[in-house]
Design a protein around this motif. Structure first.
Motif, PDB file in Angstrom:
ATOM      1  N   ASP A 208       0.822  -1.212   0.000  1.00 48.97           N
ATOM      2  CA  ASP A 208       0.000   0.000   0.000  1.00 48.97           C
ATOM      3  C   ASP A 208       0.855   1.261   0.000  1.00 48.97           C
ATOM      4  OD1 ASP A 208      -2.367  -1.476   0.050  1.00 48.97           O
ATOM      5  OD2 ASP A 208      -2.347  -1.604   2.236  1.00 48.97           O
ATOM      6  N   GLN A 211       2.380   1.836  -3.602  1.00 49.70           N
ATOM      7  CA  GLN A 211       1.369   1.326  -4.519  1.00 49.70           C
ATOM      8  C   GLN A 211       1.748   1.544  -5.977  1.00 49.70           C
ATOM      9  OE1 GLN A 211      -0.864   3.017  -6.684  1.00 49.70           O
ATOM     10  NE2 GLN A 211      -1.982   1.138  -7.212  1.00 49.70           N
ATOM     11  N   GLY A 215       1.698  -2.068  -5.835  1.00 49.77           N
ATOM     12  CA  GLY A 215       0.284  -2.212  -5.537  1.00 49.77           C
ATOM     13  C   GLY A 215      -0.398  -3.268  -6.380  1.00 49.77           C
ATOM     14  N   GLY A 227      -0.046  -1.708  -9.558  1.00 48.83           N
ATOM     15  CA  GLY A 227       1.156  -0.939  -9.823  1.00 48.83           C
ATOM     16  C   GLY A 227       1.955  -1.466 -11.000  1.00 48.83           C
TER      17      GLY A 227
END
Length: 305
Positions: A208, A211, A215, A227
Protein backbone atom coordinates in the motif's frame (compact mmCIF):
# COMPACT_ATOMS: atom_id res chain seq x y z
CA UNK A 1 18.20 -18.88 -3.87
CA UNK A 2 16.54 -15.89 -5.58
CA UNK A 3 19.58 -14.49 -7.35
CA UNK A 4 23.27 -15.27 -7.22
CA UNK A 5 25.30 -12.45 -5.71
CA UNK A 6 25.59 -9.45 -8.03
CA UNK A 7 28.83 -7.76 -7.05
CA UNK A 8 29.21 -4.07 -6.28
CA UNK A 9 26.88 -1.06 -6.36
CA UNK A 10 26.22 0.75 -9.58
CA UNK A 11 28.27 3.94 -9.96
CA UNK A 12 25.34 6.38 -10.02
CA UNK A 13 21.57 6.63 -10.07
CA UNK A 14 21.74 7.95 -13.64
CA UNK A 15 23.32 4.69 -14.82
CA UNK A 16 20.82 2.77 -12.72
CA UNK A 17 17.84 4.51 -14.29
CA UNK A 18 18.56 5.30 -17.94
CA UNK A 19 20.56 4.43 -21.02
CA UNK A 20 21.35 8.14 -21.22
CA UNK A 21 23.27 7.84 -17.95
CA UNK A 22 25.96 5.81 -19.69
CA UNK A 23 29.03 7.43 -21.20
CA UNK A 24 28.12 6.55 -24.77
CA UNK A 25 29.96 9.16 -26.83
CA UNK A 26 29.11 9.09 -30.52
CA UNK A 27 27.96 5.46 -30.52
CA UNK A 28 24.67 4.99 -28.64
CA UNK A 29 24.32 1.37 -27.53
CA UNK A 30 21.53 -0.74 -28.94
CA UNK A 31 19.09 -1.89 -26.26
CA UNK A 32 18.10 -5.56 -26.29
CA UNK A 33 15.20 -6.58 -24.05
CA UNK A 34 13.55 -9.85 -23.10
CA UNK A 35 10.89 -10.63 -20.51
CA UNK A 36 9.19 -13.47 -18.68
CA UNK A 37 11.90 -16.12 -18.81
CA UNK A 38 10.09 -17.98 -16.02
CA UNK A 39 12.84 -20.52 -15.46
CA UNK A 40 12.95 -21.80 -19.05
CA UNK A 41 16.66 -21.81 -19.82
CA UNK A 42 16.83 -23.27 -23.33
CA UNK A 43 14.17 -20.97 -24.82
CA UNK A 44 15.94 -18.05 -23.11
CA UNK A 45 19.23 -19.06 -24.73
CA UNK A 46 17.52 -19.37 -28.12
CA UNK A 47 15.98 -15.90 -27.80
CA UNK A 48 19.26 -14.25 -26.77
CA UNK A 49 21.07 -15.91 -29.67
CA UNK A 50 18.69 -14.42 -32.26
CA UNK A 51 21.12 -11.53 -32.71
CA UNK A 52 24.02 -13.88 -33.43
CA UNK A 53 21.83 -15.70 -35.95
CA UNK A 54 20.75 -12.59 -37.86
CA UNK A 55 23.11 -11.03 -40.44
CA UNK A 56 22.41 -7.42 -39.41
CA UNK A 57 23.52 -7.74 -35.80
CA UNK A 58 26.59 -8.45 -33.76
CA UNK A 59 25.87 -10.95 -30.96
CA UNK A 60 24.84 -9.74 -27.54
CA UNK A 61 25.92 -13.08 -26.03
CA UNK A 62 28.18 -15.85 -27.31
CA UNK A 63 28.50 -19.53 -26.31
CA UNK A 64 31.72 -20.27 -24.43
CA UNK A 65 33.82 -23.41 -24.32
CA UNK A 66 31.95 -24.27 -21.13
CA UNK A 67 28.65 -24.36 -23.04
CA UNK A 68 27.31 -21.33 -21.18
CA UNK A 69 26.41 -17.99 -22.73
CA UNK A 70 28.75 -15.08 -22.06
CA UNK A 71 28.68 -11.34 -22.66
CA UNK A 72 29.89 -10.63 -26.20
CA UNK A 73 31.59 -7.31 -25.40
CA UNK A 74 29.63 -5.43 -28.06
CA UNK A 75 27.88 -2.07 -27.75
CA UNK A 76 24.64 -3.22 -26.11
CA UNK A 77 22.45 -2.71 -23.06
CA UNK A 78 20.56 -5.90 -22.17
CA UNK A 79 17.32 -5.51 -20.19
CA UNK A 80 15.75 -8.49 -18.44
CA UNK A 81 12.23 -7.11 -18.12
CA UNK A 82 10.93 -9.03 -15.12
CA UNK A 83 9.72 -12.53 -14.18
CA UNK A 84 12.98 -14.43 -14.47
CA UNK A 85 11.62 -17.17 -12.21
CA UNK A 86 8.73 -19.60 -11.52
CA UNK A 87 6.81 -22.03 -13.73
CA UNK A 88 9.83 -23.49 -15.57
CA UNK A 89 12.25 -26.26 -14.55
CA UNK A 90 15.53 -24.30 -14.59
CA UNK A 91 15.13 -21.32 -12.27
CA UNK A 92 18.68 -21.63 -10.93
CA UNK A 93 20.08 -21.93 -14.47
CA UNK A 94 18.30 -18.80 -15.65
CA UNK A 95 19.44 -16.85 -12.60
CA UNK A 96 23.03 -18.06 -13.03
CA UNK A 97 22.95 -16.88 -16.66
CA UNK A 98 21.69 -13.43 -15.69
CA UNK A 99 24.20 -13.09 -12.84
CA UNK A 100 27.07 -14.15 -15.12
CA UNK A 101 26.13 -11.52 -17.70
CA UNK A 102 25.85 -8.83 -15.00
CA UNK A 103 29.35 -9.78 -13.81
CA UNK A 104 30.90 -9.89 -17.30
CA UNK A 105 29.33 -6.77 -18.80
CA UNK A 106 30.49 -3.22 -17.99
CA UNK A 107 28.52 -1.54 -15.17
CA UNK A 108 25.01 -0.60 -16.20
CA UNK A 109 25.00 -2.69 -19.39
CA UNK A 110 22.77 -5.44 -17.98
CA UNK A 111 19.61 -4.22 -16.24
CA UNK A 112 16.93 -6.20 -14.38
CA UNK A 113 13.43 -4.88 -13.78
CA UNK A 114 11.27 -6.29 -11.01
CA UNK A 115 8.48 -8.60 -12.13
CA UNK A 116 5.46 -9.65 -10.12
CA UNK A 117 7.08 -13.05 -9.49
CA UNK A 118 10.15 -11.35 -8.01
CA UNK A 119 7.78 -9.12 -6.00
CA UNK A 120 6.51 -12.29 -4.33
CA UNK A 121 9.98 -12.60 -2.76
CA UNK A 122 9.45 -9.21 -1.11
CA UNK A 123 6.19 -10.30 0.53
CA UNK A 124 6.16 -14.11 0.61
CA UNK A 125 3.99 -14.41 3.72
CA UNK A 126 1.35 -12.20 2.12
CA UNK A 127 1.23 -13.83 -1.33
CA UNK A 128 2.04 -17.42 -0.41
CA UNK A 129 2.56 -19.31 -3.70
CA UNK A 130 4.67 -21.91 -1.94
CA UNK A 131 4.36 -24.13 -5.00
CA UNK A 132 6.65 -21.70 -6.85
CA UNK A 133 10.33 -20.92 -6.56
CA UNK A 134 9.59 -17.37 -5.36
CA UNK A 135 7.43 -18.59 -2.50
CA UNK A 136 10.12 -20.92 -1.15
CA UNK A 137 12.97 -18.41 -0.81
CA UNK A 138 14.75 -18.65 2.55
CA UNK A 139 15.40 -15.79 4.92
CA UNK A 140 19.07 -15.22 4.07
CA UNK A 141 18.41 -15.34 0.33
CA UNK A 142 15.49 -12.94 0.69
CA UNK A 143 17.76 -10.48 2.50
CA UNK A 144 20.33 -10.83 -0.25
CA UNK A 145 17.67 -10.10 -2.85
CA UNK A 146 16.54 -6.99 -0.96
CA UNK A 147 20.15 -5.81 -0.69
CA UNK A 148 20.50 -6.14 -4.46
CA UNK A 149 17.49 -3.86 -4.90
CA UNK A 150 19.03 -1.31 -2.54
CA UNK A 151 22.30 -1.49 -4.49
CA UNK A 152 20.43 -0.68 -7.72
CA UNK A 153 20.90 -4.00 -9.50
CA UNK A 154 17.13 -4.58 -9.68
CA UNK A 155 14.86 -1.65 -10.54
CA UNK A 156 11.19 -0.85 -11.03
CA UNK A 157 11.78 0.70 -14.46
CA UNK A 158 14.55 1.56 -16.91
CA UNK A 159 14.46 4.45 -19.38
CA UNK A 160 15.41 3.70 -22.98
CA UNK A 161 15.65 6.17 -25.84
CA UNK A 162 11.94 6.39 -26.64
CA UNK A 163 10.28 3.89 -24.29
CA UNK A 164 10.47 2.89 -20.66
CA UNK A 165 11.13 -0.76 -19.80
CA UNK A 166 8.84 -1.93 -17.02
CA UNK A 167 7.37 -5.34 -16.30
CA UNK A 168 3.64 -4.55 -16.34
CA UNK A 169 3.31 -0.82 -16.95
CA UNK A 170 1.13 2.12 -16.05
CA UNK A 171 -1.75 3.92 -17.78
CA UNK A 172 -0.37 7.29 -16.63
CA UNK A 173 3.00 9.06 -16.61
CA UNK A 174 5.64 8.32 -13.98
CA UNK A 175 9.26 9.30 -13.38
CA UNK A 176 11.72 6.43 -13.59
CA UNK A 177 14.00 7.85 -10.91
CA UNK A 178 11.08 8.31 -8.53
CA UNK A 179 9.67 4.78 -8.88
CA UNK A 180 13.14 3.27 -8.55
CA UNK A 181 13.74 5.22 -5.34
CA UNK A 182 10.34 4.05 -4.09
CA UNK A 183 11.32 0.41 -4.66
CA UNK A 184 14.60 0.97 -2.81
CA UNK A 185 12.72 2.55 0.11
CA UNK A 186 10.40 -0.47 0.25
CA UNK A 187 13.38 -2.84 0.26
CA UNK A 188 15.01 -0.92 3.12
CA UNK A 189 11.84 -1.20 5.20
CA UNK A 190 11.70 -4.93 4.56
CA UNK A 191 15.37 -5.38 5.46
CA UNK A 192 14.85 -3.57 8.76
CA UNK A 193 11.85 -5.74 9.61
CA UNK A 194 13.20 -9.07 8.29
CA UNK A 195 13.19 -11.78 10.94
CA UNK A 196 11.40 -9.61 13.52
CA UNK A 197 7.83 -9.57 14.79
CA UNK A 198 7.14 -6.75 12.33
CA UNK A 199 8.14 -8.71 9.24
CA UNK A 200 4.75 -10.03 8.13
CA UNK A 201 3.01 -6.70 8.74
CA UNK A 202 5.69 -4.84 6.81
CA UNK A 203 5.36 -7.24 3.89
CA UNK A 204 1.70 -6.25 3.56
CA UNK A 205 2.16 -2.58 4.36
CA UNK A 206 4.73 -1.86 1.63
CA UNK A 207 2.20 -2.95 -1.01
CA UNK A 208 0.00 0.00 0.00
CA UNK A 209 2.75 2.46 0.88
CA UNK A 210 4.49 1.88 -2.46
CA UNK A 211 1.37 1.33 -4.52
CA UNK A 212 2.76 2.95 -7.67
CA UNK A 213 5.26 0.12 -7.96
CA UNK A 214 4.02 -2.80 -5.84
CA UNK A 215 0.28 -2.21 -5.54
CA UNK A 216 -2.24 -4.87 -6.51
CA UNK A 217 -5.59 -4.38 -8.21
CA UNK A 218 -9.09 -4.60 -6.80
CA UNK A 219 -10.45 -8.16 -6.80
CA UNK A 220 -7.39 -9.58 -8.56
CA UNK A 221 -3.72 -8.49 -8.36
CA UNK A 222 -3.66 -7.66 -12.10
CA UNK A 223 -6.85 -5.57 -12.13
CA UNK A 224 -7.09 -1.76 -12.48
CA UNK A 225 -5.36 0.02 -9.64
CA UNK A 226 -2.37 -2.33 -9.77
CA UNK A 227 1.16 -0.94 -9.82
CA UNK A 228 4.01 -1.22 -12.29
CA UNK A 229 4.75 -4.88 -11.62
CA UNK A 230 1.16 -6.23 -11.59
CA UNK A 231 -1.19 -4.44 -14.06
CA UNK A 232 -2.49 -6.57 -16.95
CA UNK A 233 -1.87 -5.40 -20.53
CA UNK A 234 -5.65 -5.41 -21.01
CA UNK A 235 -5.92 -2.39 -18.69
CA UNK A 236 -3.28 -0.25 -20.44
CA UNK A 237 -5.04 2.26 -22.73
CA UNK A 238 -3.66 3.22 -26.15
CA UNK A 239 -2.70 6.66 -24.80
CA UNK A 240 -0.57 5.19 -21.99
CA UNK A 241 3.06 6.40 -21.86
CA UNK A 242 5.50 4.71 -24.28
CA UNK A 243 6.50 1.47 -22.56
CA UNK A 244 7.91 -1.96 -23.34
CA UNK A 245 6.22 -4.40 -21.00
CA UNK A 246 6.03 -8.13 -20.42
CA UNK A 247 3.74 -9.77 -17.86
CA UNK A 248 0.72 -10.59 -20.07
CA UNK A 249 1.32 -13.64 -22.24
CA UNK A 250 0.95 -13.48 -26.04
CA UNK A 251 2.07 -15.73 -28.88
CA UNK A 252 3.57 -12.82 -30.87
CA UNK A 253 4.68 -9.31 -29.84
CA UNK A 254 1.79 -6.92 -29.32
CA UNK A 255 1.32 -3.18 -29.77
CA UNK A 256 -1.39 -0.97 -28.26
CA UNK A 257 -0.75 2.68 -29.02
CA UNK A 258 2.70 3.34 -27.59
CA UNK A 259 2.76 0.24 -25.37
CA UNK A 260 4.56 -2.85 -26.69
CA UNK A 261 4.31 -6.27 -25.03
CA UNK A 262 7.19 -8.72 -25.45
CA UNK A 263 6.01 -11.66 -23.32
CA UNK A 264 6.00 -14.43 -25.96
CA UNK A 265 8.44 -17.06 -24.73
CA UNK A 266 6.08 -19.18 -22.63
CA UNK A 267 3.22 -19.13 -25.16
CA UNK A 268 5.50 -20.82 -27.71
CA UNK A 269 6.92 -23.63 -25.58
CA UNK A 270 4.83 -26.31 -27.28
CA UNK A 271 6.13 -25.59 -30.79
CA UNK A 272 9.41 -24.76 -32.50
CA UNK A 273 10.35 -21.11 -32.66
CA UNK A 274 8.48 -18.07 -31.37
CA UNK A 275 11.19 -16.88 -28.94
CA UNK A 276 11.84 -13.17 -29.36
CA UNK A 277 13.76 -10.14 -28.15
CA UNK A 278 13.11 -6.46 -28.75
CA UNK A 279 15.76 -4.20 -30.23
CA UNK A 280 15.70 -0.45 -29.56
CA UNK A 281 17.89 2.19 -31.19
CA UNK A 282 17.34 5.96 -30.99
CA UNK A 283 15.46 5.66 -34.30
CA UNK A 284 13.35 2.50 -34.02
CA UNK A 285 11.92 -0.41 -32.05
CA UNK A 286 11.98 -3.85 -33.66
CA UNK A 287 11.59 -7.51 -32.75
CA UNK A 288 13.81 -10.45 -33.60
CA UNK A 289 11.83 -13.69 -33.62
CA UNK A 290 13.06 -17.26 -33.99
CA UNK A 291 11.12 -19.02 -36.75
CA UNK A 292 10.19 -22.72 -36.71
CA UNK A 293 13.04 -23.53 -39.11
CA UNK A 294 15.58 -21.85 -36.80
CA UNK A 295 16.01 -18.72 -38.89
CA UNK A 296 15.48 -15.30 -37.36
CA UNK A 297 13.07 -12.70 -38.71
CA UNK A 298 13.29 -8.99 -37.94
CA UNK A 299 10.08 -6.94 -37.77
CA UNK A 300 10.03 -3.19 -37.26
CA UNK A 301 7.47 -2.26 -34.60
CA UNK A 302 7.80 1.53 -34.66
CA UNK A 303 10.01 4.32 -35.96
CA UNK A 304 10.76 7.39 -33.88
CA UNK A 305 12.62 9.65 -36.34
Amino acid sequence: MPLPILDGPLPSSSVRDSVNGLSIGDSPPTIVSISDLHGYLEPTRSALLTLADHPEFAPVVVPGDDGALHWADENYVLVFNGDLIDRGPANEGVLALVARLVDEAPPGRVRITLGNHEAIILSPDHFGYTQWFAGRVGGDDRRQFLEQIVAGHIVAAYEGYNVTYVHAGSPTEYRVEKVNESLIEAAKKLLEAAGTEYDVGTQRRIIDEHQRVLGVGTGHPKNPGAGLVWLDFEHLPPDAPPQVVGHTRHSIPQRKGSVYCQNVLRANLASKGGEAVFIETPESLSSLTREADGNVEMREINRFD
